[in-house]
Write a protein that holds these residues in place. Structure first.
Motif, PDB file in Angstrom:
ATOM      1  N   ASP A 199       3.944  -3.196   2.431  1.00 37.51           N
ATOM      2  CA  ASP A 199       3.098  -4.343   2.094  1.00 37.51           C
ATOM      3  C   ASP A 199       2.630  -5.051   3.364  1.00 37.51           C
ATOM      4  O   ASP A 199       2.118  -6.161   3.313  1.00 37.51           O
ATOM      5  N   MET A 252       0.847  -1.184   0.000  1.00 39.64           N
ATOM      6  CA  MET A 252       0.000   0.000   0.000  1.00 39.64           C
ATOM      7  C   MET A 252       0.886   1.238   0.000  1.00 39.64           C
ATOM      8  O   MET A 252       1.992   1.216   0.532  1.00 39.64           O
ATOM      9  N   LYS A 253       0.364   2.296  -0.587  1.00 38.38           N
ATOM     10  CA  LYS A 253       1.041   3.596  -0.590  1.00 38.38           C
ATOM     11  C   LYS A 253       0.089   4.647  -0.031  1.00 38.38           C
ATOM     12  O   LYS A 253      -1.104   4.627  -0.325  1.00 38.38           O
ATOM     13  N   HIS A 283      -6.001   1.769   6.775  1.00 41.06           N
ATOM     14  CA  HIS A 283      -4.731   1.048   6.700  1.00 41.06           C
ATOM     15  C   HIS A 283      -3.746   1.715   7.653  1.00 41.06           C
ATOM     16  O   HIS A 283      -3.438   2.901   7.506  1.00 41.06           O
ATOM     17  N   GLU A 340       4.896   3.791   2.492  1.00 37.42           N
ATOM     18  CA  GLU A 340       4.711   2.647   1.605  1.00 37.42           C
ATOM     19  C   GLU A 340       5.049   1.366   2.354  1.00 37.42           C
ATOM     20  O   GLU A 340       6.093   1.283   3.003  1.00 37.42           O
ATOM     21  N   THR A 400       0.543  -3.446   5.978  1.00 37.54           N
ATOM     22  CA  THR A 400      -0.382  -2.597   6.736  1.00 37.54           C
ATOM     23  C   THR A 400      -1.352  -3.473   7.519  1.00 37.54           C
ATOM     24  O   THR A 400      -1.566  -4.638   7.196  1.00 37.54           O
ATOM     25  N   VAL A 423      -3.572   3.811  -1.547  1.00 41.25           N
ATOM     26  CA  VAL A 423      -3.838   2.998  -2.732  1.00 41.25           C
ATOM     27  C   VAL A 423      -2.931   1.763  -2.725  1.00 41.25           C
ATOM     28  O   VAL A 423      -1.885   1.739  -2.067  1.00 41.25           O
ATOM     29  N   ALA A 424      -3.332   0.771  -3.506  1.00 47.34           N
ATOM     30  CA  ALA A 424      -2.496  -0.423  -3.660  1.00 47.34           C
ATOM     31  C   ALA A 424      -1.205  -0.035  -4.367  1.00 47.34           C
ATOM     32  O   ALA A 424      -1.203   0.781  -5.297  1.00 47.34           O
ATOM     33  N   ALA A 425      -0.108  -0.614  -3.928  1.00 42.60           N
ATOM     34  CA  ALA A 425       1.208  -0.303  -4.511  1.00 42.60           C
ATOM     35  C   ALA A 425       1.370  -0.954  -5.873  1.00 42.60           C
ATOM     36  O   ALA A 425       0.776  -1.930  -6.177  1.00 42.60           O
TER      37      ALA A 425
END
Length: 94
Positions: free
Chosen positions: A14, A1-2, A23, A12, A16, A92-94
């Protein structure tokens, strides 16, 4: 996630933790250049007392846009040393 605000990736990870739709990023996932301490606090009946940070990017400040529970209740222990966002910070998703 970012986590993104004002065009900058401010965090950033992965790894969270999602609580109540937010998140929570591990503290080490934050880019410290973009955070300033805030005197703001709030209390959640089940998580405990939250401390806030201002997010600052390119001379613009988003007041109290990040929060953390430095000593969460046992029920929220999984978010210790984690930070979540609001006030226009896009996650948002990375």
């Amino acid at each position: 996630m970012k986590a993104i605000w004002n065009g900058a990736v401010i965090a950033e990870s992965d790894a969270t933790v999602v609580v109540e739709g937010n998140h929570y990023f591990p503290r080490e996932a934050l880019d410290p250049r973009y955070f300033a301490p805030s005197e703001n606090h709030s209390v959640c009946h089940w998580k405990g007392t939250a401390d806030y940070f201002h997010v600052e990017v390119d001379g613009k400040r988003n007041p109290n846009a990040a929060w953390t529970y430095p000593t969460p209740s046992p029920a929220a222990a999984e978010i210790a040393d984690h930070v979540a966002f609001w006030h226009g910070v896009e996650v948002v998703a990375a």
